[in-house]
Design a protein around this motif. Structure first.
Motif, PDB file in Angstrom:
ATOM      1  N   THR A   9       0.837  -1.207   0.000  1.00  0.00           N
ATOM      2  CA  THR A   9       0.000   0.000   0.000  1.00  0.00           C
ATOM      3  C   THR A   9       0.867   1.250   0.000  1.00  0.00           C
ATOM      4  N   ARG A  10       1.921   1.251   0.796  1.00  0.00           N
ATOM      5  CA  ARG A  10       2.840   2.395   0.830  1.00  0.00           C
ATOM      6  C   ARG A  10       3.551   2.568  -0.515  1.00  0.00           C
ATOM      7  N   GLU A  11       4.007   1.476  -1.103  1.00  0.00           N
ATOM      8  CA  GLU A  11       4.694   1.550  -2.395  1.00  0.00           C
ATOM      9  C   GLU A  11       3.769   2.093  -3.485  1.00  0.00           C
ATOM     10  N   VAL A  12       2.539   1.607  -3.493  1.00  0.00           N
ATOM     11  CA  VAL A  12       1.564   2.078  -4.477  1.00  0.00           C
ATOM     12  C   VAL A  12       1.250   3.547  -4.241  1.00  0.00           C
ATOM     13  N   GLY A  13       1.122   3.938  -2.982  1.00  0.00           N
ATOM     14  CA  GLY A  13       0.852   5.332  -2.658  1.00  0.00           C
ATOM     15  C   GLY A  13       1.953   6.257  -3.144  1.00  0.00           C
ATOM     16  N   LEU A  14       3.198   5.840  -2.980  1.00  0.00           N
ATOM     17  CA  LEU A  14       4.323   6.637  -3.478  1.00  0.00           C
ATOM     18  C   LEU A  14       4.260   6.780  -4.992  1.00  0.00           C
ATOM     19  N   LEU A  15       3.947   5.691  -5.662  1.00  0.00           N
ATOM     20  CA  LEU A  15       3.858   5.733  -7.120  1.00  0.00           C
ATOM     21  C   LEU A  15       2.722   6.649  -7.567  1.00  0.00           C
ATOM     22  N   ILE A  16       1.582   6.535  -6.922  1.00  0.00           N
ATOM     23  CA  ILE A  16       0.432   7.372  -7.303  1.00  0.00           C
ATOM     24  C   ILE A  16       0.753   8.843  -7.088  1.00  0.00           C
ATOM     25  N   ARG A  17       1.356   9.187  -5.965  1.00  0.00           N
ATOM     26  CA  ARG A  17       1.736  10.586  -5.729  1.00  0.00           C
ATOM     27  C   ARG A  17       2.707  11.076  -6.792  1.00  0.00           C
ATOM     28  N   HIS A  18       3.606  10.204  -7.209  1.00  0.00           N
ATOM     29  CA  HIS A  18       4.591  10.561  -8.231  1.00  0.00           C
ATOM     30  C   HIS A  18       3.912  10.865  -9.567  1.00  0.00           C
ATOM     31  N   VAL A  19       3.030   9.971 -10.011  1.00  0.00           N
ATOM     32  CA  VAL A  19       2.412  10.156 -11.324  1.00  0.00           C
ATOM     33  C   VAL A  19       1.360  11.265 -11.318  1.00  0.00           C
ATOM     34  N   ARG A  20       0.809  11.590 -10.180  1.00  0.00           N
ATOM     35  CA  ARG A  20      -0.160  12.693 -10.106  1.00  0.00           C
ATOM     36  C   ARG A  20       0.499  14.032 -10.429  1.00  0.00           C
ATOM     37  N   GLY A  21       1.813  14.105 -10.333  1.00  0.00           N
ATOM     38  CA  GLY A  21       2.520  15.349 -10.613  1.00  0.00           C
ATOM     39  C   GLY A  21       2.741  15.619 -12.091  1.00  0.00           C
ATOM     40  N   TRP A  22       2.415  14.670 -12.936  1.00  0.00           N
ATOM     41  CA  TRP A  22       2.644  14.859 -14.367  1.00  0.00           C
ATOM     42  C   TRP A  22       1.411  15.448 -15.031  1.00  0.00           C
ATOM     43  N   ALA A  23       1.656  16.314 -15.973  1.00  0.00           N
ATOM     44  CA  ALA A  23       0.564  16.925 -16.730  1.00  0.00           C
ATOM     45  C   ALA A  23       0.996  17.071 -18.181  1.00  0.00           C
ATOM     46  N   GLY A  24       0.026  17.124 -19.059  1.00  0.00           N
ATOM     47  CA  GLY A  24       0.287  17.392 -20.466  1.00  0.00           C
ATOM     48  C   GLY A  24       1.337  16.494 -21.083  1.00  0.00           C
ATOM     49  N   SER A  25       2.339  17.118 -21.666  1.00  0.00           N
ATOM     50  CA  SER A  25       3.348  16.368 -22.412  1.00  0.00           C
ATOM     51  C   SER A  25       4.293  15.573 -21.513  1.00  0.00           C
ATOM     52  N   SER A  26       4.215  15.744 -20.202  1.00  0.00           N
ATOM     53  CA  SER A  26       5.036  14.930 -19.295  1.00  0.00           C
ATOM     54  C   SER A  26       4.730  13.448 -19.458  1.00  0.00           C
ATOM     55  N   TRP A  27       3.504  13.142 -19.863  1.00  0.00           N
ATOM     56  CA  TRP A  27       3.125  11.748 -20.058  1.00  0.00           C
ATOM     57  C   TRP A  27       3.765  11.155 -21.308  1.00  0.00           C
ATOM     58  N   ASP A  28       4.254  12.006 -22.205  1.00  0.00           N
ATOM     59  CA  ASP A  28       4.862  11.539 -23.448  1.00  0.00           C
ATOM     60  C   ASP A  28       6.357  11.264 -23.315  1.00  0.00           C
ATOM     61  N   VAL A  29       6.925  11.504 -22.148  1.00  0.00           N
ATOM     62  CA  VAL A  29       8.351  11.288 -21.921  1.00  0.00           C
ATOM     63  C   VAL A  29       8.652   9.796 -21.985  1.00  0.00           C
ATOM     64  N   ALA A  30       9.706   9.439 -22.702  1.00  0.00           N
ATOM     65  CA  ALA A  30      10.116   8.034 -22.803  1.00  0.00           C
ATOM     66  C   ALA A  30      10.811   7.599 -21.513  1.00  0.00           C
ATOM     67  N   VAL A  31      10.531   6.378 -21.098  1.00  0.00           N
ATOM     68  CA  VAL A  31      11.180   5.797 -19.928  1.00  0.00           C
ATOM     69  C   VAL A  31      12.159   4.729 -20.389  1.00  0.00           C
ATOM     70  N   SER A  32      12.888   4.144 -19.462  1.00  0.00           N
ATOM     71  CA  SER A  32      13.968   3.229 -19.832  1.00  0.00           C
ATOM     72  C   SER A  32      13.490   2.002 -20.609  1.00  0.00           C
ATOM     73  N   SER A  33      12.240   1.622 -20.453  1.00  0.00           N
ATOM     74  CA  SER A  33      11.722   0.460 -21.183  1.00  0.00           C
ATOM     75  C   SER A  33      11.444   0.775 -22.650  1.00  0.00           C
ATOM     76  N   GLY A  34      11.535   2.066 -23.023  1.00  0.00           N
ATOM     77  CA  GLY A  34      11.251   2.471 -24.389  1.00  0.00           C
ATOM     78  C   GLY A  34       9.821   2.933 -24.587  1.00  0.00           C
ATOM     79  N   MET A  35       8.985   2.727 -23.592  1.00  0.00           N
ATOM     80  CA  MET A  35       7.601   3.194 -23.654  1.00  0.00           C
ATOM     81  C   MET A  35       7.537   4.631 -23.148  1.00  0.00           C
ATOM     82  N   THR A  36       6.405   5.263 -23.355  1.00  0.00           N
ATOM     83  CA  THR A  36       6.180   6.561 -22.728  1.00  0.00           C
ATOM     84  C   THR A  36       5.686   6.314 -21.299  1.00  0.00           C
ATOM     85  N   ARG A  37       5.674   7.375 -20.505  1.00  0.00           N
ATOM     86  CA  ARG A  37       5.138   7.250 -19.147  1.00  0.00           C
ATOM     87  C   ARG A  37       3.693   6.758 -19.178  1.00  0.00           C
ATOM     88  N   ALA A  38       2.914   7.279 -20.106  1.00  0.00           N
ATOM     89  CA  ALA A  38       1.513   6.852 -20.204  1.00  0.00           C
ATOM     90  C   ALA A  38       1.423   5.368 -20.555  1.00  0.00           C
TER      91      ALA A  38
END
Length: 126
Positions: A9-38
């Motif tokens: 629950t704590r780990e998921v909560g940290l992740l949710i707080r992290h992703v709630r900070g992204w808006a707009g084109s922040s979701w289009d940023v590529a991550v190490s897996s080659g996918m976008t954040r979205a």
């Protein structure tokens, strides 16, 4: 098992707080897996839905969350995670498979956090 569910629950909560900070084109940023954040977040949603099916959250068999706009993904993640965590907590030690589902959920969240946390400051590469 409730302590282990609390840790997840704590780990998921940290992740949710992290992703709630992204808006707009922040979701289009590529991550190490080659996918976008979205795309990576959607993959985690699918993983959590499959785990929820295994533990018995009540979702129809084979159903996966609908694809929503990126700005709605944190809320979708919160709802799916809450359902899964509640089912895990209710199952406790009574279901032999509960420990396996819990371990798989922890691994899925850890992989997603590692992938999503490594994307830097959120600038899209052109």
């Amino acid at each position: 098992m409730s302590d282990e569910v609390g840790d997840l629950t704590r780990e998921v909560g940290l992740l949710i707080r992290h992703v709630r900070g992204w808006a707009g084109s922040s979701w289009d940023v590529a991550v190490s897996s080659g996918m976008t954040r979205a795309e990576r977040t959607v993959r985690l949603l699918d993983e959590l839905a499959a785990l929820g099916e295994r533990i018995g959250t009540g979702a129809p068999v084979g159903m996966r969350p609908p694809r929503l706009a990126a700005h709605a993904l944190p809320d979708q993640l919160a709802v799916l995670a809450e359902d899964l965590l509640a089912a895990l907590d209710a199952a406790g030690a009574t279901l032999p498979s509960a420990h396996a589902v819990l371990a798989d959920a922890r691994a899925a969240v850890a992989r997603a956090r590692a992938d999503l946390d490594g994307a830097g400051f959120g600038f899209r590469v052109r």
